[in-house]
Design a protein around this motif. Sequence first.
Motif, short mmCIF file in Angstrom:
data_model
loop_
_atom_site.label_atom_id
_atom_site.label_comp_id
_atom_site.label_asym_id
_atom_site.label_seq_id
_atom_site.Cartn_x
_atom_site.Cartn_y
_atom_site.Cartn_z
N LEU A 1 -4.26 -0.16 4.91
CA LEU A 1 -3.75 0.74 3.86
C LEU A 1 -2.23 0.85 3.92
O LEU A 1 -1.55 0.86 2.90
N LEU A 2 -1.69 0.95 5.14
CA LEU A 2 -0.23 1.01 5.29
C LEU A 2 0.42 -0.30 4.87
O LEU A 2 1.46 -0.30 4.22
N LYS A 3 -0.20 -1.39 5.24
CA LYS A 3 0.37 -2.70 4.93
C LYS A 3 0.36 -2.97 3.42
O LYS A 3 1.36 -3.43 2.87
N VAL A 4 -0.76 -2.70 2.77
CA VAL A 4 -0.87 -2.94 1.33
C VAL A 4 0.04 -1.99 0.55
O VAL A 4 0.62 -2.36 -0.46
N ALA A 5 0.18 -0.77 1.04
CA ALA A 5 1.14 0.21 0.51
C ALA A 5 0.95 0.49 -0.98
O ALA A 5 1.89 0.45 -1.75
#
Length: 147
Positions: free
Chosen positions: A112-116
């Motif tokens: 989730l953090l990576k896809v942002a």
Amino acid sequence: FHSKWMYNKANLLFAKNNFTEALEILQKQSCLTKDKSGYWLGYKILEMMCIIELKNYDWLEYRTESLRKLLDKVKSQNIGRPRIMLKLLKALIKENFDFRAVNEKYKDDLKLLKVAKGEYFWEPGSYEIIRFDKWWMEKLKKPVRGN
């Protein structure tokens, strides 16, 4: 404005692996504790990243609790990203600073953090100058604590 400039300087020092000086600058910027535009969140997160880099693990549990209380107070902005960061940092403490073990257990949160996207959107001009997820991925490449 001075505190925000100093916060930016702390981020630059962190990026140059000068974690001690970055942490010292952060600890001197008490004006950021009253900031309502999100920099207080960034301050807390960068502070914990410095603590991990410096292997001052004893400080981290107290700091995560401080961030949890701050997130409970924040009402005016999206706190999806910092909530995941807090979750990961708490898990890191429980897993004795084993980034790989936490990464495996919380890979969906890290994604989730990576896809942002959505509530986990990363804003380049915000307080999260150094992306937490990118820092995390760098930590996976090398052990933090030598056993």
